[in-house]
Motif scaffolding. Structure first.
Motif, PDB file in Angstrom:
ATOM      1  N   VAL A   3      -3.661 -91.212  -5.223  1.00 48.76           N
ATOM      2  CA  VAL A   3      -5.443 -92.034  -5.619  1.00 48.76           C
ATOM      3  C   VAL A   3      -6.327 -92.043  -5.051  1.00 48.76           C
ATOM      4  CG1 VAL A   3      -3.749 -93.365  -7.232  1.00 48.76           C
ATOM      5  CG2 VAL A   3      -3.246 -93.993  -5.434  1.00 48.76           C
ATOM      6  N   THR A   4      -7.540 -91.913  -4.994  1.00 55.89           N
ATOM      7  CA  THR A   4      -8.237 -92.404  -4.149  1.00 55.89           C
ATOM      8  C   THR A   4      -8.241 -93.904  -3.659  1.00 55.89           C
ATOM      9  OG1 THR A   4     -10.040 -93.448  -5.586  1.00 55.89           O
ATOM     10  CG2 THR A   4     -10.100 -90.636  -5.280  1.00 55.89           C
ATOM     11  N   GLN A   5      -9.141 -94.273  -2.335  1.00 57.01           N
ATOM     12  CA  GLN A   5      -8.917 -95.210  -1.757  1.00 57.01           C
ATOM     13  C   GLN A   5      -9.212 -96.264  -2.633  1.00 57.01           C
ATOM     14  OE1 GLN A   5     -10.164 -95.248   2.085  1.00 57.01           O
ATOM     15  NE2 GLN A   5      -8.771 -93.948   3.523  1.00 57.01           N
ATOM     16  N   GLU A   6     -10.311 -95.815  -3.347  1.00 57.82           N
ATOM     17  CA  GLU A   6     -11.189 -97.031  -3.611  1.00 57.82           C
ATOM     18  C   GLU A   6     -10.410 -97.544  -4.684  1.00 57.82           C
ATOM     19  OE1 GLU A   6     -13.896 -97.383  -3.203  1.00 57.82           O
ATOM     20  OE2 GLU A   6     -13.751 -97.117  -0.758  1.00 57.82           O
ATOM     21  N   GLU A   7      -9.981 -96.776  -6.078  1.00 55.82           N
ATOM     22  CA  GLU A   7      -8.632 -97.137  -7.069  1.00 55.82           C
ATOM     23  C   GLU A   7      -7.850 -97.415  -6.701  1.00 55.82           C
ATOM     24  OE1 GLU A   7      -8.840 -92.937  -9.781  1.00 55.82           O
ATOM     25  OE2 GLU A   7      -7.750 -92.927  -8.121  1.00 55.82           O
ATOM     26  N   LEU A   8      -7.440 -97.365  -5.593  1.00 48.48           N
ATOM     27  CA  LEU A   8      -6.204 -98.464  -4.832  1.00 48.48           C
ATOM     28  C   LEU A   8      -6.658-100.261  -4.715  1.00 48.48           C
ATOM     29  CD1 LEU A   8      -3.297 -98.354  -4.313  1.00 48.48           C
ATOM     30  CD2 LEU A   8      -3.649 -97.620  -2.033  1.00 48.48           C
ATOM     31  N   LYS A   9      -8.330-100.086  -3.929  1.00 50.25           N
ATOM     32  CA  LYS A   9      -8.459-101.287  -3.653  1.00 50.25           C
ATOM     33  C   LYS A   9      -9.248-101.745  -4.947  1.00 50.25           C
ATOM     34  CE  LYS A   9     -10.882 -99.497   0.597  1.00 50.25           C
ATOM     35  NZ  LYS A   9     -12.240 -99.020   1.391  1.00 50.25           N
ATOM     36  N   THR A  10      -9.228-100.951  -6.132  1.00 50.54           N
ATOM     37  CA  THR A  10     -10.037-101.509  -7.123  1.00 50.54           C
ATOM     38  C   THR A  10      -8.756-102.026  -7.995  1.00 50.54           C
ATOM     39  OG1 THR A  10     -11.468-100.114  -7.337  1.00 50.54           O
ATOM     40  CG2 THR A  10     -10.964-101.114  -9.103  1.00 50.54           C
ATOM     41  N   LEU A  11      -7.490-101.915  -8.036  1.00 48.67           N
ATOM     42  CA  LEU A  11      -6.201-102.570  -8.616  1.00 48.67           C
ATOM     43  C   LEU A  11      -5.411-103.380  -6.965  1.00 48.67           C
ATOM     44  CD1 LEU A  11      -5.183 -98.791 -10.467  1.00 48.67           C
ATOM     45  CD2 LEU A  11      -5.888-100.853 -11.345  1.00 48.67           C
ATOM     46  N   ASN A  12      -5.890-103.563  -6.964  1.00 46.48           N
ATOM     47  CA  ASN A  12      -5.641-104.099  -5.893  1.00 46.48           C
ATOM     48  C   ASN A  12      -6.301-105.234  -4.114  1.00 46.48           C
ATOM     49  OD1 ASN A  12      -1.985-102.960  -6.475  1.00 46.48           O
ATOM     50  ND2 ASN A  12      -3.985-101.537  -5.935  1.00 46.48           N
ATOM     51  N   PRO A  13      -6.860-106.061  -5.943  1.00 42.64           N
ATOM     52  CA  PRO A  13      -7.850-106.403  -4.227  1.00 42.64           C
ATOM     53  C   PRO A  13      -7.077-107.869  -3.718  1.00 42.64           C
ATOM     54  CG  PRO A  13      -7.968-107.634  -6.868  1.00 42.64           C
ATOM     55  CD  PRO A  13      -7.000-106.201  -6.534  1.00 42.64           C
ATOM     56  N   ARG A  14      -6.555-108.167  -3.828  1.00 41.79           N
ATOM     57  CA  ARG A  14      -5.101-109.260  -3.215  1.00 41.79           C
ATOM     58  C   ARG A  14      -4.533-108.416  -2.382  1.00 41.79           C
ATOM     59  NH1 ARG A  14      -1.073-112.296  -5.961  1.00 41.79           N
ATOM     60  NH2 ARG A  14      -0.954-113.673  -4.408  1.00 41.79           N
ATOM     61  N   PHE A  15      -4.417-107.456  -1.835  1.00 37.61           N
ATOM     62  CA  PHE A  15      -3.941-106.464  -1.407  1.00 37.61           C
ATOM     63  C   PHE A  15      -5.294-106.148  -0.013  1.00 37.61           C
ATOM     64  CE2 PHE A  15      -3.284-102.488   0.283  1.00 37.61           C
ATOM     65  CZ  PHE A  15      -1.751-102.827   1.382  1.00 37.61           C
ATOM     66  N   ILE A  16      -5.830-105.996  -0.323  1.00 29.83           N
ATOM     67  CA  ILE A  16      -7.626-105.740   0.692  1.00 29.83           C
ATOM     68  C   ILE A  16      -7.663-107.169   1.334  1.00 29.83           C
ATOM     69  CG2 ILE A  16      -9.404-104.970   0.821  1.00 29.83           C
ATOM     70  CD1 ILE A  16      -7.354-102.543  -0.647  1.00 29.83           C
ATOM     71  N   ARG A  17      -7.149-108.428   0.754  1.00 30.76           N
ATOM     72  CA  ARG A  17      -7.809-109.382   1.076  1.00 30.76           C
ATOM     73  C   ARG A  17      -6.696-109.912   2.342  1.00 30.76           C
ATOM     74  NH1 ARG A  17      -8.144-113.351  -2.687  1.00 30.76           N
ATOM     75  NH2 ARG A  17      -8.341-111.689  -4.738  1.00 30.76           N
ATOM     76  N   ARG A  18      -5.809-109.419   2.640  1.00 32.21           N
ATOM     77  CA  ARG A  18      -4.722-109.258   3.076  1.00 32.21           C
ATOM     78  C   ARG A  18      -4.693-108.797   4.674  1.00 32.21           C
ATOM     79  NH1 ARG A  18       1.193-109.828   0.184  1.00 32.21           N
ATOM     80  NH2 ARG A  18       1.611-111.118   1.988  1.00 32.21           N
ATOM     81  N   PHE A  19      -5.244-107.089   4.111  1.00 39.62           N
ATOM     82  CA  PHE A  19      -5.453-106.473   5.074  1.00 39.62           C
ATOM     83  C   PHE A  19      -6.744-106.021   5.186  1.00 39.62           C
ATOM     84  CE2 PHE A  19      -1.370-106.532   3.089  1.00 39.62           C
ATOM     85  CZ  PHE A  19       0.055-106.069   4.471  1.00 39.62           C
ATOM     86  N   LYS A  20      -7.422-107.069   5.490  1.00 39.00           N
ATOM     87  CA  LYS A  20      -9.356-106.469   5.997  1.00 39.00           C
ATOM     88  C   LYS A  20      -9.096-105.722   6.873  1.00 39.00           C
ATOM     89  CE  LYS A  20     -10.960-110.742   4.291  1.00 39.00           C
ATOM     90  NZ  LYS A  20     -11.418-112.361   4.483  1.00 39.00           N
ATOM     91  N   SER A  21      -8.391-105.529   7.647  1.00 39.05           N
ATOM     92  CA  SER A  21      -8.412-104.051   8.973  1.00 39.05           C
ATOM     93  C   SER A  21      -8.106-102.887   8.240  1.00 39.05           C
ATOM     94  CB  SER A  21      -7.795-104.455  10.566  1.00 39.05           C
ATOM     95  OG  SER A  21      -6.291-104.118  10.086  1.00 39.05           O
ATOM     96  N   TRP A  22      -7.342-102.802   7.170  1.00 44.33           N
ATOM     97  CA  TRP A  22      -6.915-101.221   6.025  1.00 44.33           C
ATOM     98  C   TRP A  22      -8.212-100.662   5.640  1.00 44.33           C
ATOM     99  CZ3 TRP A  22      -1.854-101.420   4.474  1.00 44.33           C
ATOM    100  CH2 TRP A  22      -0.484-101.550   5.338  1.00 44.33           C
ATOM    101  N   ALA A  23      -9.274-102.388   4.961  1.00 39.17           N
ATOM    102  CA  ALA A  23     -10.391-101.648   4.396  1.00 39.17           C
ATOM    103  C   ALA A  23     -11.501-100.672   5.407  1.00 39.17           C
ATOM    104  CB  ALA A  23     -11.024-103.077   3.521  1.00 39.17           C
ATOM    105  N   ASP A  24     -11.339-100.648   6.149  1.00 42.28           N
ATOM    106  CA  ASP A  24     -12.427 -99.275   7.591  1.00 42.28           C
ATOM    107  C   ASP A  24     -11.625 -98.526   7.204  1.00 42.28           C
ATOM    108  OD1 ASP A  24     -13.971-100.821   7.794  1.00 42.28           O
ATOM    109  OD2 ASP A  24     -12.722-102.335   9.452  1.00 42.28           O
ATOM    110  N   TYR A  25     -11.155 -97.840   5.953  1.00 37.22           N
ATOM    111  CA  TYR A  25     -10.116 -96.680   5.917  1.00 37.22           C
ATOM    112  C   TYR A  25     -11.241 -95.048   6.436  1.00 37.22           C
ATOM    113  CZ  TYR A  25      -5.773 -96.894   8.184  1.00 37.22           C
ATOM    114  OH  TYR A  25      -4.765 -96.788   9.387  1.00 37.22           O
TER     115      TYR A  25
END
Length: 156
Positions: free
Chosen positions: A134-156
């Protein structure tokens, strides 16, 4: 966003203060010739209860003295003091079992449409996107809570 949070906070505060100001008891001014038993009958309560609420007043209160009477407008709520410890423990166990069933049902429903994966130590954003193709955008869209917990990973 700050304004919305502030408005919600003010609404909750206002509601809490207004509920807290409801008094469970009202003050009653004794009139001439009234007795505690007569007052108790007038307010549909036991004389013993009225005397228990006003220990400093005898069975014949002085004229214009103020006594405390329960406010009948406020509904009496049952507290955990009325229940036995076993009843409370049973209620808690029932709630836990119900919540566990709901959680399992929700996970089963999610599994029908999606892959449910529990993130383990050492997993990276990159490894998950490659493993599940899957793409990073798909993973981010489907898991918004995951992204909020690991904000530093959102810059990949």
């Amino acid at each position: 966003m700050k304004h919305v949070k502030f408005i919600v906070f003010l609404c909750i505060l206002t509601f809490t203060v207004s509920c807290g100001q409801q008094s469970k008891y009202v003050q009653y001014k004794v009139k001439e010739g009234e007795t505690m038993s007569g007052i108790a009958q007038r307010f549909n309560m036991n004389t013993k209860d009225l005397l228990r609420l006003n220990p400093d007043v005898g069975s014949n209160p002085a004229v214009n003295s103020v006594i405390v009477i329960p406010n009948k407008k406020i509904k009496a709520t049952s507290s955990t003091k009325d229940k036995t410890v076993e009843d409370v423990a049973t209620g808690v166990k029932d709630k836990e079992a119900t919540l566990k069933e709901k959680k399992e049902e929700l996970i089963d429903e999610l599994k029908k449409n999606f892959v449910v994966y529990e993130v383990k130590k050492g997993d990276t954003f990159y490894s998950l996107t490659r493993f599940y193709n899957v793409t990073q955008e798909e993973l981010k869209t489907l898991n918004p809570r995951f992204i909020r917990r690991f904000k530093s990973w959102a810059d990949y």
